[in-house]
Design a protein around this motif. Structure first.
Motif, short mmCIF file in Angstrom:
data_model
loop_
_atom_site.label_atom_id
_atom_site.label_comp_id
_atom_site.label_asym_id
_atom_site.label_seq_id
_atom_site.Cartn_x
_atom_site.Cartn_y
_atom_site.Cartn_z
N GLU A 120 -69.94 -45.35 -10.10
CA GLU A 120 -71.30 -45.87 -10.05
C GLU A 120 -72.28 -44.72 -9.93
OE1 GLU A 120 -73.81 -49.23 -7.57
OE2 GLU A 120 -71.70 -48.93 -7.14
N GLY A 153 -74.51 -52.79 -16.38
CA GLY A 153 -75.60 -52.83 -15.42
C GLY A 153 -75.74 -54.26 -14.95
N HIS A 167 -79.86 -48.20 -15.09
CA HIS A 167 -80.04 -49.64 -14.97
C HIS A 167 -79.15 -50.40 -15.96
CE1 HIS A 167 -82.01 -53.44 -14.18
NE2 HIS A 167 -82.19 -53.59 -15.48
N LYS A 168 -79.03 -49.87 -17.17
CA LYS A 168 -78.25 -50.56 -18.20
C LYS A 168 -76.75 -50.29 -18.10
CE LYS A 168 -81.78 -50.89 -21.76
NZ LYS A 168 -82.17 -50.48 -23.12
N SER A 169 -76.37 -49.09 -17.64
CA SER A 169 -74.95 -48.75 -17.69
C SER A 169 -74.53 -47.79 -16.57
CB SER A 169 -74.59 -48.14 -19.05
OG SER A 169 -75.34 -46.98 -19.28
N ARG A 215 -76.58 -44.01 -9.28
CA ARG A 215 -77.86 -44.59 -8.86
C ARG A 215 -78.92 -43.50 -8.83
NH1 ARG A 215 -77.46 -49.78 -5.34
NH2 ARG A 215 -75.48 -50.56 -6.12
#
Length: 119
Positions: free
Chosen positions: A55, A101, A71-73, A57
């Protein structure tokens, strides 16, 4: 086997603006943090299965293109199988992974098959 990694990158400022010729150009920082965890187990002396999760961020007011990508992937899940035909010198590897996402964005998916032969 177990593999875990964490990363962080945080700039002191969100962006800088410089003149290129007579036009101002804004260069964004790319501040983010992330991690991955991967685990594997030998089912037999020749067959291994593995699973992976990672992940990413963003942090603060960072590059809008990076924020859109995250946000998308910004999450990925995967699994794979390795068949050791002659130890690491010759093995067949297959895996599946999906980056995604929020629920309203279709995931990016990949399936790979590879024969690794060393001489």
């Amino acid at each position: 086997s177990l593999l875990a990694e964490a990363l962080t990158r945080q700039a002191r400022v969100d962006s800088k603006t410089k003149l290129v010729g007579t036009a101002p150009v804004k260069q964004w920082s790319r501040s983010a943090w992330g991690y991955l965890v991967q685990a594997g187990v030998m089912l037999t002396s020749r067959v291994e299965v593995a699973g992976r999760w990672n992940e990413l961020r963003t942090i603060g007011n960072t590059d809008p293109d990076l924020a859109t990508f995250v946000h998308k992937s910004g999450r990925e899940v995967g699994g794979g199988i390795n068949v050791y035909l002659n130890g690491h010198a010759m093995k067949l590897q297959a895996d599946y992974s999906a980056r995604f996402g929020p629920a309203d964005v279709d995931p990016w998916q990949a399936v790979r098959l590879q024969l690794d032969a060393s001489f």
